[in-house]
Write a protein that holds these residues in place. Structure first.
Motif, short mmCIF file in Angstrom:
data_model
loop_
_atom_site.label_atom_id
_atom_site.label_comp_id
_atom_site.label_asym_id
_atom_site.label_seq_id
_atom_site.Cartn_x
_atom_site.Cartn_y
_atom_site.Cartn_z
N THR A 1 59.03 -35.06 -117.12
CA THR A 1 60.38 -35.63 -117.01
C THR A 1 60.90 -35.53 -115.59
OG1 THR A 1 60.91 -35.10 -119.32
CG2 THR A 1 62.77 -35.43 -117.83
N LEU A 2 60.71 -34.37 -114.96
CA LEU A 2 61.15 -34.20 -113.58
C LEU A 2 60.42 -35.16 -112.65
CD1 LEU A 2 61.28 -30.30 -113.29
CD2 LEU A 2 63.22 -31.84 -113.50
N HIS B 1 70.83 -28.05 -106.09
CA HIS B 1 70.81 -29.44 -105.63
C HIS B 1 71.64 -30.38 -106.48
CE1 HIS B 1 67.50 -29.43 -102.49
NE2 HIS B 1 67.53 -28.18 -102.93
N ARG B 2 72.33 -29.85 -107.50
CA ARG B 2 73.18 -30.71 -108.31
C ARG B 2 74.18 -29.86 -109.10
NH1 ARG B 2 69.58 -34.27 -110.77
NH2 ARG B 2 68.25 -33.69 -109.03
N VAL B 3 75.33 -30.45 -109.40
CA VAL B 3 76.31 -29.83 -110.29
C VAL B 3 76.58 -30.83 -111.41
CG1 VAL B 3 77.40 -28.29 -108.61
CG2 VAL B 3 78.20 -30.65 -108.80
N TYR B 4 76.84 -30.31 -112.59
CA TYR B 4 77.09 -31.18 -113.74
C TYR B 4 78.59 -31.42 -113.89
CZ TYR B 4 72.19 -30.78 -114.70
OH TYR B 4 70.81 -30.86 -114.58
N LEU C 1 68.74 -30.91 -117.37
CA LEU C 1 69.63 -30.23 -118.31
C LEU C 1 68.92 -30.03 -119.64
CD1 LEU C 1 72.63 -29.25 -118.40
CD2 LEU C 1 73.18 -31.46 -119.44
N VAL C 2 69.07 -28.85 -120.22
CA VAL C 2 68.52 -28.55 -121.54
C VAL C 2 69.65 -28.62 -122.56
CG1 VAL C 2 67.24 -26.90 -122.96
CG2 VAL C 2 66.81 -27.03 -120.48
N THR D 1 76.41 -39.72 -110.89
CA THR D 1 75.50 -40.51 -111.71
C THR D 1 75.87 -40.31 -113.17
OG1 THR D 1 73.71 -40.32 -110.10
CG2 THR D 1 73.09 -40.86 -112.36
N ASP D 2 76.16 -41.41 -113.86
CA ASP D 2 76.61 -41.31 -115.26
C ASP D 2 75.50 -40.86 -116.21
OD1 ASP D 2 79.19 -42.17 -114.61
OD2 ASP D 2 78.62 -44.27 -114.79
N THR D 3 74.28 -41.28 -115.93
CA THR D 3 73.16 -40.94 -116.81
C THR D 3 72.67 -39.53 -116.52
OG1 THR D 3 72.48 -43.26 -116.88
CG2 THR D 3 70.86 -41.62 -117.57
N VAL D 4 72.68 -38.68 -117.53
CA VAL D 4 72.22 -37.30 -117.38
C VAL D 4 70.89 -37.16 -118.11
CG1 VAL D 4 72.77 -34.87 -117.74
CG2 VAL D 4 74.61 -36.50 -117.28
N ILE D 5 69.85 -36.82 -117.38
CA ILE D 5 68.52 -36.62 -117.97
C ILE D 5 68.50 -35.26 -118.66
CG2 ILE D 5 66.04 -36.57 -117.54
CD1 ILE D 5 67.36 -39.23 -116.86
#
Length: 265
Positions: free
Chosen positions: A30-31, A113-116, A40-41, A12-16
């Motif tokens: 936000t979640l 549940h996710r990797v950046y 991501l902070v 997913t290109d959009t990173v929240i």
């Protein structure tokens, strides 16, 4: 070929993101609004500082004493804490040109549940590959492994008539992300970390009410013999994050995107 599938094809290109000084109530919002389990902070320069998961928020949303009347709800999150106070600084990343199987291994080995996603020779985050993205891979590969081979079993459960306080206690003891709510053996809903955070803000008199009053209905029910590609397709179409697995209507397991990642190794 399936083995050549790359992270960049499915990420997913959009990173929240949230700012380090964001109040935890804003992080939770936000979640919830984006239906994600971690965020991501990032500082003002866009450089990642850490990551916050729903588990981190649940940890700080401890039950507190009621107000003097015992009737008013408490804040969902402690008002004095900010994102930087609870975030984890260890960010798990993967290159955009890595095989999806490598991303799956990282998620499983770190229990996340996710990797950046980063580009070669850069630490800049350009995307995210989550269990939700992994569902697309499972569907595309038409993986016919039955749910019985990947589901988590037995399922931590709470009876529909038990109290919210009991559900909170069971969730904490089980160390799971959610409980199946059952009517005898038949699943009727879920009590997840999000419901737990909201429940911990309730006055004690309301936490003595049945868990049915706060449980989530956002789930799916599939037979134990269902192939995982079909479960993946169902998850994509309905946006549910957990599938309750049944056999002759009785709850026998639970499957999340994290479980389906196993077939990509």
């Amino acid at each position: 070929m399936a083995s050549a599938s790359l992270v960049r094809e499915y990420m997913t290109d959009t990173v929240i993101t949230v700012a380090p000084d964001a109040p935890l109530a804003n992080v939770l919002r936000t979640l919830n609004q984006n239906k994600i389990s971690s965020v991501l902070v990032c500082g003002p320069d866009g450089v990642p500082a850490g990551v916050i998961a729903m588990t981190d928020l649940l940890r700080v949303a401890k039950q507190r004493e009621d107000d003097a009347t015992g009737k008013a709800p408490l804040p969902l999150m402690p008002p004095g804490l900010r994102a930087a106070d609870v975030m984890k600084k260890d960010l798990v990343t993967i290159g955009a040109d890595a095989p999806v199987g490598e991303a799956a291994r990282k998620m499983l080995s770190h229990a996340i549940h996710r990797v950046y996603v980063t580009e070669a020779s850069s630490t800049k985050v350009v995307g995210v590959f989550s269990t939700r993205d992994a569902l697309e891979v499972v569907l595309a590969r038409h993986v016919e492994t039955p749910l019985s081979d990947v589901m988590t079993s037995p399922v931590a459960t709470v009876s529909i008539g038990e109290t919210i306080d009991t559900a909170l206690e069971k969730l904490e003891v089980s160390n799971h992300r959610g409980l199946g709510v059952v009517d005898i053996k038949v699943p009727v809903g879920l009590f997840t970390q999000l419901e737990a955070i909201k429940a911990r803000a309730l006055p004690s008199r309301l936490r003595a009410r049945p868990v049915e009053e706060v449980m989530s209905y956002e789930t799916a029910y599939l037979d134990v013999s269902t192939p995982v590609y079909r479960a993946a397709g169902h998850g994509i179409a309905t946006e549910v994050r957990r599938i309750l697995v049944t056999e002759e209507k009785a709850l026998v397991g639970i499957v999340t995107g994290y479980d389906l990642v196993k077939v990509l190794i």
